[in-house]
Enzyme design. Structure first.
Site, PDB file in Angstrom:
ATOM      1  N   ARG A   1      29.111  65.525  14.606  1.00 41.43           N
ATOM      2  CA  ARG A   1      27.987  65.139  13.727  1.00 41.43           C
ATOM      3  C   ARG A   1      27.561  66.330  12.871  1.00 41.43           C
ATOM      4  NH1 ARG A   1      23.979  62.963  18.247  1.00 41.43           N
ATOM      5  NH2 ARG A   1      24.544  65.028  19.038  1.00 41.43           N
TER       6      ARG A   1
ATOM      7  N   SER B   1      16.479  59.932  24.996  1.00 41.78           N
ATOM      8  CA  SER B   1      15.936  58.747  24.302  1.00 41.78           C
ATOM      9  C   SER B   1      16.659  57.461  24.714  1.00 41.78           C
ATOM     10  CB  SER B   1      15.982  58.929  22.781  1.00 41.78           C
ATOM     11  OG  SER B   1      17.253  59.361  22.349  1.00 41.78           O
TER      12      SER B   1
ATOM     13  N   HIS C   1      24.522  72.050  24.297  1.00 39.50           N
ATOM     14  CA  HIS C   1      24.455  70.603  24.556  1.00 39.50           C
ATOM     15  C   HIS C   1      24.686  70.348  26.034  1.00 39.50           C
ATOM     16  CE1 HIS C   1      25.149  66.273  24.187  1.00 39.50           C
ATOM     17  NE2 HIS C   1      24.438  66.391  23.075  1.00 39.50           N
TER      18      HIS C   1
ATOM     19  N   HIS D   1      15.379  68.001  22.779  1.00 38.94           N
ATOM     20  CA  HIS D   1      16.088  66.808  22.278  1.00 38.94           C
ATOM     21  C   HIS D   1      15.867  66.735  20.756  1.00 38.94           C
ATOM     22  CE1 HIS D   1      18.052  63.018  22.328  1.00 38.94           C
ATOM     23  NE2 HIS D   1      17.100  62.237  22.801  1.00 38.94           N
TER      24      HIS D   1
ATOM     25  N   ASP E   1      21.553  68.803  15.370  1.00 44.42           N
ATOM     26  CA  ASP E   1      20.287  69.268  14.776  1.00 44.42           C
ATOM     27  C   ASP E   1      20.430  70.577  14.007  1.00 44.42           C
ATOM     28  OD1 ASP E   1      18.816  67.104  15.896  1.00 44.42           O
ATOM     29  OD2 ASP E   1      18.943  68.100  17.831  1.00 44.42           O
TER      30      ASP E   1
HETATM   31  N1  CMX Z   1      19.759  79.127  23.312  1.00 44.24           N
HETATM   32  C1  CMX Z   1      19.386  79.880  24.372  1.00 44.24           C
HETATM   33  N2  CMX Z   1      19.634  79.542  25.655  1.00 44.24           N
HETATM   34  C2  CMX Z   1      20.322  78.403  25.849  1.00 44.24           C
HETATM   35  C3  CMX Z   1      20.804  77.605  24.806  1.00 44.24           C
HETATM   36  C4  CMX Z   1      20.478  78.001  23.496  1.00 44.24           C
HETATM   37  N3  CMX Z   1      20.820  77.270  22.428  1.00 44.24           N
HETATM   38  N4  CMX Z   1      21.465  76.557  25.339  1.00 44.24           N
HETATM   39  C5  CMX Z   1      21.406  76.675  26.675  1.00 44.24           C
HETATM   40  N5  CMX Z   1      20.708  77.799  26.993  1.00 44.24           N
HETATM   41  C6  CMX Z   1      20.333  78.263  28.314  1.00 44.24           C
HETATM   42  C7  CMX Z   1      19.449  77.228  28.986  1.00 44.24           C
HETATM   43  O1  CMX Z   1      18.087  77.354  28.520  1.00 44.24           O
HETATM   44  C8  CMX Z   1      19.640  77.556  30.438  1.00 44.24           C
HETATM   45  O2  CMX Z   1      18.873  78.707  30.726  1.00 44.24           O
HETATM   46  P1  CMX Z   1      18.119  78.866  32.163  1.00 44.24           P
HETATM   47  O3  CMX Z   1      19.212  78.786  33.204  1.00 44.24           O
HETATM   48  O4  CMX Z   1      17.473  80.196  32.058  1.00 44.24           O
HETATM   49  O5  CMX Z   1      17.162  77.717  32.253  1.00 44.24           O
HETATM   50  C9  CMX Z   1      21.126  77.941  30.499  1.00 44.24           C
HETATM   51  O6  CMX Z   1      21.464  78.347  29.157  1.00 44.24           O
HETATM   52  C10 CMX Z   1      22.040  76.829  30.927  1.00 44.24           C
HETATM   53  O7  CMX Z   1      21.878  75.734  30.082  1.00 44.24           O
HETATM   54  P2  CMX Z   1      23.081  74.722  29.781  1.00 44.24           P
HETATM   55  O8  CMX Z   1      23.539  74.191  31.101  1.00 44.24           O
HETATM   56  O9  CMX Z   1      24.080  75.387  28.891  1.00 44.24           O
HETATM   57  O10 CMX Z   1      22.381  73.630  28.891  1.00 44.24           O
HETATM   58  P3  CMX Z   1      21.537  72.362  29.373  1.00 44.24           P
HETATM   59  O11 CMX Z   1      22.494  71.244  29.586  1.00 44.24           O
HETATM   60  O12 CMX Z   1      20.608  72.686  30.474  1.00 44.24           O
HETATM   61  O13 CMX Z   1      20.651  72.066  28.088  1.00 44.24           O
HETATM   62  C11 CMX Z   1      20.227  71.904  25.778  1.00 44.24           C
HETATM   63  C12 CMX Z   1      21.191  71.563  26.900  1.00 44.24           C
HETATM   64  C13 CMX Z   1      20.635  71.132  24.520  1.00 44.24           C
HETATM   65  C14 CMX Z   1      18.817  71.432  26.160  1.00 44.24           C
HETATM   66  C15 CMX Z   1      20.255  73.427  25.523  1.00 44.24           C
HETATM   67  O14 CMX Z   1      21.531  73.807  25.090  1.00 44.24           O
HETATM   68  C16 CMX Z   1      19.204  73.879  24.515  1.00 44.24           C
HETATM   69  O15 CMX Z   1      18.055  74.113  24.898  1.00 44.24           O
HETATM   70  N6  CMX Z   1      19.572  73.970  23.185  1.00 44.24           N
HETATM   71  C17 CMX Z   1      18.613  74.289  22.160  1.00 44.24           C
HETATM   72  C18 CMX Z   1      17.762  73.073  21.821  1.00 44.24           C
HETATM   73  C19 CMX Z   1      18.573  72.026  21.079  1.00 44.24           C
HETATM   74  O16 CMX Z   1      19.273  72.314  20.132  1.00 44.24           O
HETATM   75  N7  CMX Z   1      18.437  70.753  21.501  1.00 44.24           N
HETATM   76  C20 CMX Z   1      19.044  69.627  20.795  1.00 44.24           C
HETATM   77  C21 CMX Z   1      20.198  68.969  21.563  1.00 44.24           C
HETATM   78  C22 CMX Z   1      20.753  67.789  20.795  1.00 44.24           C
HETATM   79  C23 CMX Z   1      19.766  66.655  20.751  1.00 44.24           C
HETATM   80  O17 CMX Z   1      19.467  66.075  21.819  1.00 44.24           O
HETATM   81  O18 CMX Z   1      19.244  66.348  19.683  1.00 44.24           O
END
Ligand code: CMX
Length: 440
Positions: free
Chosen positions: A328, A242, A319, A272, A374
């Site tokens: 937070r 964002s 994250h 996000h 979140d």
């Molecule tokens: N549950 C399951 N798998 C997860 C995970 C979770 N909470 N967090 C990361 N992973 C997975 C990723 O999907 C990725 O899998 P692939 O290689 O198969 O695609 C792998 O682990 C590596 O990811 P990462 O490098 O640890 O995390 P990213 O930086 O790519 O992504 C985030 C970060 C937040 C998108 C991810 O941790 C996620 O999807 N979390 C759940 C959604 C969430 O809570 N989002 C809110 C974030 C805060 C906000 O912006 O508001």
């Protein structure tokens, strides 16, 4: 000119001149290097942006102009008889770069109160959507509808000098922030409360007035929660979707309405801001799976593994930058311990926190097994009776305006240029690597 604008001009214009000199003197300084993996990892860790309002440390979490969340909750001014700091003060800090006095904070609030007039056609645009339209879609469209009011767009059309861009960006940003709670509350009441709307109460602070317009005016706990919520979601440095979108779209000199509406479309993504609604949906699905009641920690563990084995993410965990529990999350946990320690849903959130990091940590690919902002917010809202979880990301969006619009004003003061990173094809990459190998 209003007081905040005067103060900002006094601080920001000399700072902009100083920064220009700094850039000239240090243009050759190397900040880091990147490789093919960086390019394929969503540019994580590549320094490519300047954002003055806040800075994120992977271990410690966010600092707003140098202040951590616990420091902010202690140092920002609050109203007599209340415990939570006001977002008005945080906005002053992010914009001006100094802690506000009580009067400074108060002036920001009354400034927003004067500007909080939403044109009728904005409500007509919202009302044109089918009632089942996701609240974030209504919110983004309503912000676009407000673009008719853009002073930046009008000034640009008249040929304003680029040194004055910040002046009109300031006006649009302040008007937007002032009006967003009204628009968001309208969407909530239209979607979930039969279209029975509540007039603003200009005597209340920005967050409490928002709570009042949503229909929680008699609930002091919810008002305190809104103050906390609006502070902790406001900013998370510049690279998140964002914040980055606001900066990117704004870099084309699109006005703040266009830039912020685009940002809200990014916040509406489940990786996000939409994660806050997904967390509650995930917990309710878990309870439904078990036929209701409070799940045991073992049942939670099994459900986490099931979620991952089905190729889905566990919302609220992980994250892109953080590598520890998000402060937070901790701030909300402290709030819950004080106000609702026996709430069942809150206790489920805490049980998930007890088991999830260990299980997620066993999946080597997951870089951060800890909770983000979140993971906790929905349970607090449900406690006070706001159960319509599809609406939660709109609350996040109202708060996020504070940080990203303060940053956009700085973008225009600093005269930051059009953002245009280079992209290449995979064939280009292969040829480039082959050439480097041949010459080594
Ligand atoms: N549950 C399951 N798998 C997860 C995970 C979770 N909470 N967090 C990361 N992973 C997975 C990723 O999907 C990725 O899998 P692939 O290689 O198969 O695609 C792998 O682990 C590596 O990811 P990462 O490098 O640890 O995390 P990213 O930086 O790519 O992504 C985030 C970060 C937040 C998108 C991810 O941790 C996620 O999807 N979390 C759940 C959604 C969430 O809570 N989002 C809110 C974030 C805060 C906000 O912006 O508001």
């Amino acid at each position: 000119m209003d007081k905040l604008k005067n103060t900002f001009e006094e601080k920001a214009l000399p700072k902009a001149a100083e920064i220009k000199e700094f850039i000239k003197a240090n243009a050759d300084h190397v900040l880091g290097s990147y490789n093919v993996d960086s390019v394929f990892s969503g540019m994580k860790g590549m320094i490519g942006l300047i954002t003055e309002t806040s800075l994120l440390d992977a271990e410690e979490g966010i600092r707003f102009r140098g202040y951590s969340i616990p420091e902010l909750r202690e140092k920002l001014p609050r109203l007599e008889g209340t415990e939570e700091a006001l977002p008005e003060g945080l906005f002053y800090l992010m914009l001006v770069g100094e802690l506000p006095t009580y009067e400074d904070m108060w002036e920001v609030g009354s400034n927003w109160t004067k500007r909080a007039v939403v044109p009728k056609h904005v409500y007509d645009v919202i009302d044109a959507f089918p009632i089942a339209t996701h609240p974030m879609t209504q919110f983004s469209a309503a912000i676009m509808a407000m673009q008719t009011e853009s002073e930046f767009a009008a000034a640009y059309r008249k040929g304003v000098n680029k040194k004055d861009y910040w002046y009109y960006t300031f006006e649009d940003s302040m008007n937007l922030i002032a009006r967003l709670p009204r628009v968001a509350a309208y969407i909530y009441r239209r979607t979930y409360k039969g279209g029975v709307h509540i007039e603003p109460n200009p005597k209340l602070d920005w967050a409490a007035n928002f709570a009042h317009m949503l229909g929680f005016g008699d609930n002091e706990g919810f008002k305190e929660l809104m103050r906390l919520y609006m502070v902790i979601h406001a900013d998370h440095e510049g690279g998140n979707v964002s914040a980055h979108t606001t900066h990117l779209v704004g870099s084309a000199l699109s006005d703040p309405y266009l830039a912020f509406s685009a940002a809200m479309n990014g916040l509406a993504g489940p990786l996000h801001g939409l994660a806050n609604q997904e967390v509650i949906r995930w917990v309710l699905d878990l309870q439904a799976d078990l036929g209701g009641g409070k799940p045991s920690k073992q049942q939670i563990e099994e459900y986490i593994n099931k979620t991952i084995n089905e190729g889905k993410v566990v919302p609220g965990y992980g994250h892109a930058v953080l590598r520890k529990t998000d402060p937070r999350f901790t701030a909300q946990m402290e709030f819950a311990k004080k106000h609702m320690p026996t709430d069942e849903l809150v206790n489920i959130v805490w049980d998930v926190y007890d088991v999830a990091p260990t299980i997620l940590g066993n999946y080597k690919k997951i870089k951060n097994p800890w909770p983000n902002v979140d993971a906790h917010s929905g349970a607090l809202l449900v406690h006070y009776g706001m159960k319509e979880y599809d609406f939660y990301t709109v609350l996040f969006g109202v708060s996020r305006a504070l940080g990203v619009l303060a940053s956009l004003i700085w973008d225009r003061v600093l005269g930051l240029p059009l953002e245009r990173p280079k992209s290449v094809t995979i064939d280009w990459l292969k040829a480039n690597i082959a050439k480097a190998k041949a010459s080594s």
